[in-house]
Design an enzyme around this catalytic site. Structure first.
Site, PDB file in Angstrom:
ATOM      1  N   GLU A  55      25.257 -12.770 -22.483  1.00  0.00           N
ATOM      2  CA  GLU A  55      24.156 -11.860 -22.190  1.00  0.00           C
ATOM      3  C   GLU A  55      22.859 -12.378 -22.821  1.00  0.00           C
ATOM      4  O   GLU A  55      22.831 -12.750 -24.000  1.00  0.00           O
ATOM      5  CB  GLU A  55      24.508 -10.484 -22.755  1.00  0.00           C
ATOM      6  N   LYS A 124      21.514  -5.004 -15.690  1.00  0.00           N
ATOM      7  CA  LYS A 124      22.466  -4.216 -16.477  1.00  0.00           C
ATOM      8  C   LYS A 124      22.351  -2.743 -16.092  1.00  0.00           C
ATOM      9  O   LYS A 124      21.253  -2.189 -15.987  1.00  0.00           O
ATOM     10  CB  LYS A 124      22.184  -4.410 -17.964  1.00  0.00           C
ATOM     11  N   CYS A 180      27.841  -6.526 -20.698  1.00  0.00           N
ATOM     12  CA  CYS A 180      28.213  -5.925 -21.981  1.00  0.00           C
ATOM     13  C   CYS A 180      28.617  -4.450 -21.875  1.00  0.00           C
ATOM     14  O   CYS A 180      29.713  -4.129 -21.463  1.00  0.00           O
ATOM     15  CB  CYS A 180      27.087  -6.124 -22.988  1.00  0.00           C
ATOM     16  N   GLY A 371      86.697  -4.982 -13.671  1.00  0.00           N
ATOM     17  CA  GLY A 371      87.410  -6.254 -13.649  1.00  0.00           C
ATOM     18  C   GLY A 371      86.723  -7.237 -14.579  1.00  0.00           C
ATOM     19  O   GLY A 371      85.507  -7.400 -14.523  1.00  0.00           O
ATOM     20  N   VAL A 372      87.497  -7.872 -15.458  1.00  0.00           N
ATOM     21  CA  VAL A 372      86.948  -8.800 -16.444  1.00  0.00           C
ATOM     22  C   VAL A 372      87.513 -10.185 -16.159  1.00  0.00           C
ATOM     23  O   VAL A 372      88.721 -10.413 -16.290  1.00  0.00           O
ATOM     24  CB  VAL A 372      87.292  -8.350 -17.879  1.00  0.00           C
ATOM     25  N   SER A 378      80.722 -10.262 -15.659  1.00  0.00           N
ATOM     26  CA  SER A 378      81.639  -9.194 -16.069  1.00  0.00           C
ATOM     27  C   SER A 378      81.601  -8.993 -17.578  1.00  0.00           C
ATOM     28  O   SER A 378      81.816  -7.884 -18.077  1.00  0.00           O
ATOM     29  CB  SER A 378      83.066  -9.490 -15.600  1.00  0.00           C
ATOM     30  N   GLU A 490      73.060 -13.466  -7.333  1.00  0.00           N
ATOM     31  CA  GLU A 490      74.137 -13.570  -6.352  1.00  0.00           C
ATOM     32  C   GLU A 490      73.799 -12.795  -5.086  1.00  0.00           C
ATOM     33  O   GLU A 490      74.087 -13.247  -3.970  1.00  0.00           O
ATOM     34  CB  GLU A 490      75.437 -13.071  -6.972  1.00  0.00           C
TER      35      GLU A 490
END
Length: 684
Positions: A55, A124, A180, A371-372, A378, A490
């Site tokens: 400025e 301004k 400003c 399910g593992v 999982s 996925e």
């Protein structure tokens, strides 16, 4: 597309901008103009097309009543003439500050200079008159005149607070200047300018130094850029301003949609510049996606209509390779900063847990079936289930966890599954699915049932389907729900067995979490020791296990081991592709440019003048193009039917989800032609 053009940031709707903090001399416009020109030339050498200065930079801000001296005002106009003359040899736009006499009034102005002419003057809007500021003693606010054009340096020049400036040969670069205090008021002029199409907002500031003020400037600029879905450039006065009553720190900032791209060191003795590469397309697409932005345009149509657009061309540096200077994160779903990464992991984990707690509470059920496999997805889903049981004050034994070895299950993953179920404290069981799968294959008349080694898609899906069939019947039997484990990556690639397979569950806690983030989540749990020393040990083993569906017998039969990423590409690259295509809708050529910026081997000097840092993983442009081709075909052509009917799952991040009830609705029978045609533009 030539290689140089492809490797040039301007070919992909980026614009390099500069914010300058020059040393100044109070009431010495000739010196200040020379320093402005010197910094502008430096900015152009670095490939910038826009440079912002402080400025009243040509006069200095702290001239006080000297602003009413004709000698100073004449010298400021002469200094502006020097800047205009220098701009004829530069290919960037400059925004410089100076006092100007208009219609018997004095205005604090920003002059936009490019191509050897003044493109416009912006006064301004809100000169402050409180505390240490008393600008109304010298300056009039913009609204004090209705003049739309002034005569300056022998030319007619657009004048007013309602001016926007557009680079005609880079049309997404439309910028607005405010000064400003304008950004400190409840509704800054830049808010309406953004609604009128300005993508880059520029603030020419002086802004004296005070304790705590620098942090507030960050907040102010960050929020304005975020609310306006814009870039915001902020520059302020530095060394040389009068210290009669004030001090000056020369803080410069560049934000893009709430994200800090660059900032200067404060209180520097020398003149300095900061640079950033603004993604103009990203801003445009965010506004297009965020339809409330358009609603705001309509609601404030009267204010928007007050703006005029000034267009001019610049000689863009398109004849050379010009790499991005902004950092492109390799893992857009995972913050690089360790503190932010821990915060992200905590939040994602809690979102998943809270969602599962709500689903169990609303369904009046107290048990889950999962399910593992001993693999990554999982494992994380099991950890979420454990924390959900803790939150519900239920025993972890209410997690009915089953590992179901098939024809290709490795001893490693089987042992990991057993250990995981034990350390988590779930009810653990093991079901050998091979007899039931063999029966199914016999019923189908499949050659494998007669002893032939035919490992086709049917052979694989019989196993995946048998596991899911068992899980659903077990859930019926035990009055529980099946927890899905498949992740966002996925789903994007269609790497799941449709219907009676891992595609289906009663509730999927992982569906909007990409593979790269799941890896970090599991490592985060291991590092925190949340499930004990033995638990951390097995989690680290899971992380070190090659990703595989383990549906086709491998080394034991003399056949190649089944590795997922050998088929669908590296998850780290495919997650990168997913983020920029799903979140922003970028063309493949731009995604490849970003990927190359993030993943190429810098030691080979693929970019000129770059650091020779060697990354741990690298992909050249050929690998990026090849894997992006895999992604495009699978994502747009062959996999949408799986995403059109996914189970309920919580959305966890702004990177998107693929639920048709969330971020993504698409036809199941579309083609990938237009994306593959754009991919072909990428140099080989």
């Amino acid at each position: 597309m030539t290689t140089n053009k492809f490797l040039n940031l301007y070919s992909h709707d980026f614009a390099r901008v500069a914010v300058a903090v020059p040393n100044c001399r109070v009431a010495d416009p000739a010196f200040n103009a020379a320093e402005t020109i010197r910094l502008a030339r430096r900015a152009q050498e670095q490939g910038a097309v826009l440079a912002a200065f402080p400025e009243l930079g040509l006069s200095a801000y702290t001239c006080d009543d000297l602003f009413h001296q004709r000698a100073l005002l004449d010298a400021c106009e002469a200094a502006l003439a020097e800047v205009v003359a220098a701009s004829a040899e530069l290919s960037l736009a400059m925004i410089v500050g100076l006092p100007l006499r208009v219609e018997h009034q004095l205005f604090n102005c920003a002059a936009i200079v490019a191509g050897g002419r003044i493109q416009g003057i912006v006064p301004k809007s809100y000169p402050p008159n409180y505390g240490e500021f008393y600008e109304l003693r010298q300056f009039s606010p913009a609204e004090n005149t209705a003049v739309r054009e002034i005569s300056l340096l022998g030319a007619r020049v657009p004048f007013g607070a309602g001016l926007l400036f557009e680079v005609a040969n880079l049309p997404l670069l439309r910028f607005h200047a405010e000064i400003c205090e304008d950004v400190w008021v409840p509704i800054p002029p830049s808010s309406f300018a953004a609604l009128a199409g300005a993508s880059v907002l520029v603030n020419l500031s002086a802004s004296n130094a005070l304790v705590g003020k620098a942090a507030y400037r960050h907040q102010l600029v960050a929020q304005q850029s975020a609310r306006c879905v814009s870039a915001y450039l902020f520059t302020s006065a530095g060394k040389g301003e009068s210290s009669t009553d004030l001090a000056w720190d020369g803080q410069a900032l560049i934000y893009e949609n709430g994200e800090l791209l660059a900032e200067s060191e404060r209180f520097l003795d020398a003149s300095h510049l900061i640079f950033a590469d603004i993604d103009l397309e990203r801003l445009s697409r965010e506004r297009m996606r965020q339809t409330t932005f358009g609603q705001s345009v309509r609601r404030h149509a009267a204010e928007v209509a007050k703006f005029d657009v000034v267009r001019f061309e610049l000689a863009l540096p398109l004849d050379q390779a010009l790499p991005l200077e902004r950092k492109v994160e390799r893992f857009p779903y995972v913050p690089a900063d360790s503190k932010r990464r821990d915060e992200r992991c905590t939040e994602v984990y809690n979102i998943q847990v809270q969602a599962l707690v709500q689903r169990l509470s609303s369904s009046k059920l107290s048990k889950v079936v999962i399910g593992v496999s001993g693999g990554l997805d999982s494992t994380h889903a099991l950890l979420v289930c454990a924390k959900a049981m803790d939150r519900l004050n239920l025993p972890r034994a209410n997690i009915l966890a089953y590992t179901m070895p098939g024809f290709a299950t490795s001893e490693r993953t089987l042992q990991q599954a057993r250990q995981l179920m034990q350390v988590v404290g779930s009810t653990a069981a093991e079901i050998d699915i091979r007899p039931s799968c063999l029966q199914m294959l016999k019923d189908l008349g499949h050659p494998y049932a007669a002893g032939q080694e035919q490992y086709d898609i049917t052979f694989e899906n019989v196993q995946a389907g048998e596991r899911t069939n068992h899980l659903f019947r077990l859930a019926n039997f035990h009055h529980a729900i099946v927890i899905g484990t498949g992740d966002l990556s996925e789903l994007a690639l269609g790497w799941c067995t449709y219907g009676v397979g891992d595609h289906m569950s009663h509730y999927n806690v992982n569906a909007s979490v990409p593979k790269t983030l799941i890896s970090h989540l599991v490592r985060w749990v291991a590092d925190t020791g949340a499930i004990g020393y033995l638990g951390s040990d097995v989690l680290l083993k899971v992380l070190d296990t090659e990703i595989s569906p383990e549906l086709v017998p491998g080394k034991a039969s003399g056949k190649p081991e089944q590795i997922t990423e050998n088929v669908i590409g590296p998850y780290e690259l495919q997650d990168f592709n997913l983020y920029y295509i799903l979140r922003y809708g970028f063309a493949p050529s731009k995604v490849a440019f970003l990927a190359f910026s993030a993943w190429h081997d810098k030691s080979k000097g693929s970019w000129p003048h770059e650091d020779k840092a060697v990354a741990r993983n690298q992909y050249d442009l050929a690998a990026i193009k090849r894997n992006l081709g895999i992604f495009l075909d699978r994502f747009f052509r062959s996999s949408q039917f799986k995403r059109s009917c996914v189970p309920n799952a919580p959305k966890v991040g702004n990177g998107g989800s693929l639920s048709p009830r969330g971020d993504w609705r698409a036809p199941s029978d579309s083609e990938a032609t237009v994306w593959l045609e754009d991919l072909a533009k990428i140099p080989d």
